[in-house]
Design an enzyme around this catalytic site. Structure first.
Site, short mmCIF file in Angstrom:
data_model
loop_
_atom_site.label_atom_id
_atom_site.label_comp_id
_atom_site.label_asym_id
_atom_site.label_seq_id
_atom_site.Cartn_x
_atom_site.Cartn_y
_atom_site.Cartn_z
N ARG A 169 49.04 55.08 29.99
CA ARG A 169 48.57 56.34 29.41
C ARG A 169 49.00 57.55 30.23
O ARG A 169 49.39 58.57 29.69
CB ARG A 169 47.02 56.36 29.34
CG ARG A 169 46.42 55.46 28.31
CD ARG A 169 44.98 55.14 28.64
NE ARG A 169 44.91 54.31 29.84
CZ ARG A 169 43.84 53.67 30.26
NH1 ARG A 169 42.69 53.81 29.62
NH2 ARG A 169 43.88 52.92 31.34
N LYS A 226 32.89 41.66 39.51
CA LYS A 226 33.06 42.96 38.88
C LYS A 226 31.96 43.17 37.85
O LYS A 226 31.74 42.32 36.99
CB LYS A 226 34.44 43.00 38.21
CG LYS A 226 34.96 44.40 37.90
CD LYS A 226 36.45 44.32 37.54
CE LYS A 226 36.91 45.50 36.71
NZ LYS A 226 38.30 45.34 36.28
N HIS A 259 44.22 49.42 23.10
CA HIS A 259 44.74 48.06 23.34
C HIS A 259 45.36 47.49 22.07
O HIS A 259 46.42 46.88 22.10
CB HIS A 259 43.60 47.12 23.79
CG HIS A 259 42.97 47.47 25.11
ND1 HIS A 259 41.61 47.61 25.26
CD2 HIS A 259 43.52 47.70 26.33
CE1 HIS A 259 41.34 47.89 26.53
NE2 HIS A 259 42.49 47.96 27.20
N SER A 312 38.28 51.74 28.20
CA SER A 312 37.08 50.91 28.03
C SER A 312 35.88 51.55 28.72
O SER A 312 34.77 51.52 28.19
CB SER A 312 37.33 49.51 28.61
OG SER A 312 38.38 48.87 27.93
P1 ADP Z 1 42.64 46.28 33.57
O1 ADP Z 1 41.24 46.11 34.07
O2 ADP Z 1 43.53 45.13 33.94
O3 ADP Z 1 43.27 47.61 33.81
P2 ADP Z 1 42.18 47.11 30.82
O4 ADP Z 1 41.45 46.27 29.81
O5 ADP Z 1 41.53 48.35 31.26
O6 ADP Z 1 42.49 46.10 32.00
O7 ADP Z 1 43.64 47.46 30.26
C1 ADP Z 1 44.60 46.49 29.93
C2 ADP Z 1 45.93 47.19 29.72
O8 ADP Z 1 45.85 48.07 28.61
C3 ADP Z 1 46.37 48.05 30.91
O9 ADP Z 1 47.78 48.00 31.04
C4 ADP Z 1 45.94 49.44 30.50
O10 ADP Z 1 46.73 50.45 31.13
C5 ADP Z 1 46.22 49.38 29.01
N1 ADP Z 1 45.41 50.34 28.26
C6 ADP Z 1 44.10 50.57 28.34
N2 ADP Z 1 43.72 51.54 27.48
C7 ADP Z 1 44.83 51.95 26.85
C8 ADP Z 1 45.13 52.95 25.86
N3 ADP Z 1 44.18 53.75 25.36
N4 ADP Z 1 46.41 53.08 25.45
C9 ADP Z 1 47.39 52.29 25.97
N5 ADP Z 1 47.18 51.36 26.90
C10 ADP Z 1 45.92 51.17 27.34
#
Ligand code: ADP
Length: 154
Positions: free
Chosen positions: A93, A44, A20, A130
């Site tokens: 990703r 959730k 992120h 995450s």
């Molecule tokens: P959500 O629950 O809305 O998917 P996340 O916190 O999992 O929220 O992710 C927020 C954004 O960051 C999403 O667009 C996700 O694809 C992106 N993201 C998560 N991990 C990575 C990573 N390792 N590299 C690039 N983008 C990421």
């Protein structure tokens, strides 16, 4: 006059990872201001409470006035409108992310005309999520390499 270009960066950030962080840093070259939107969904099951996720990010980015952190419980497009943001920032990703992001982006454009800006992950973070971090913590592993320097959940 220069118009402020604002994007929101919505997500669960449960927790906020180096993946992120890398997306956010790169997007600072594209936008004047980025509002991190910590999505709070009571139904959730999460690793950390909304309040804890918000506070940790506010501390992490306190010194950077281009980055704001706000929680939200409603639709992402309404959160964007409240912050005068015309762009949604997301990261991709894999093909699986791509398909999900495409439908979300189409939905949000239909709802409000807002555009989604996607940045592709750097290969070293393509594996990182995450949920992986939560699982490693569950099994007692060190997750420091996967979290931004200075990020603390308390
Ligand atoms: P959500 O629950 O809305 O998917 P996340 O916190 O999992 O929220 O992710 C927020 C954004 O960051 C999403 O667009 C996700 O694809 C992106 N993201 C998560 N991990 C990575 C990573 N390792 N590299 C690039 N983008 C990421």
């Amino acid at each position: 006059m220069h118009k402020m270009k604002t994007a929101i960066f919505p997500g669960s950030f449960d927790p906020f990872t180096k993946g992120h962080e890398a997306i956010l840093r790169r997007a600072l070259n594209l936008f004047d201001r980025i509002v991190i939107g910590v999505g709070i969904n009571e139904s959730k099951q999460t690793g950390w409470s909304g309040e804890t996720r918000i506070e940790a990010l506010r501390k992490l980015f306190a010194a950077d006035d281009r980055i704001l952190v706000e929680g939200y419980t409603d639709l992402t497009v309404d959160f964007a409108a409240r912050h005068q943001a015309r762009f949604i920032l997301r990261g991709v990703r894999t093909i699986k992310d791509y398909e999900y992001e495409l439908t979300m982006a189409d939905t949000n454009r239909r709802l409000s005309g807002i555009d989604t800006v996607i940045l592709f992950t750097e290969p070293q973070w393509a594996f990182l999520s995450s949920s992986l971090v939560r699982e490693l913590i569950h099994f007692g592993k060190d997750v420091k390499p996967y979290l931004p320097e200075g990020l603390k959940y308390e």
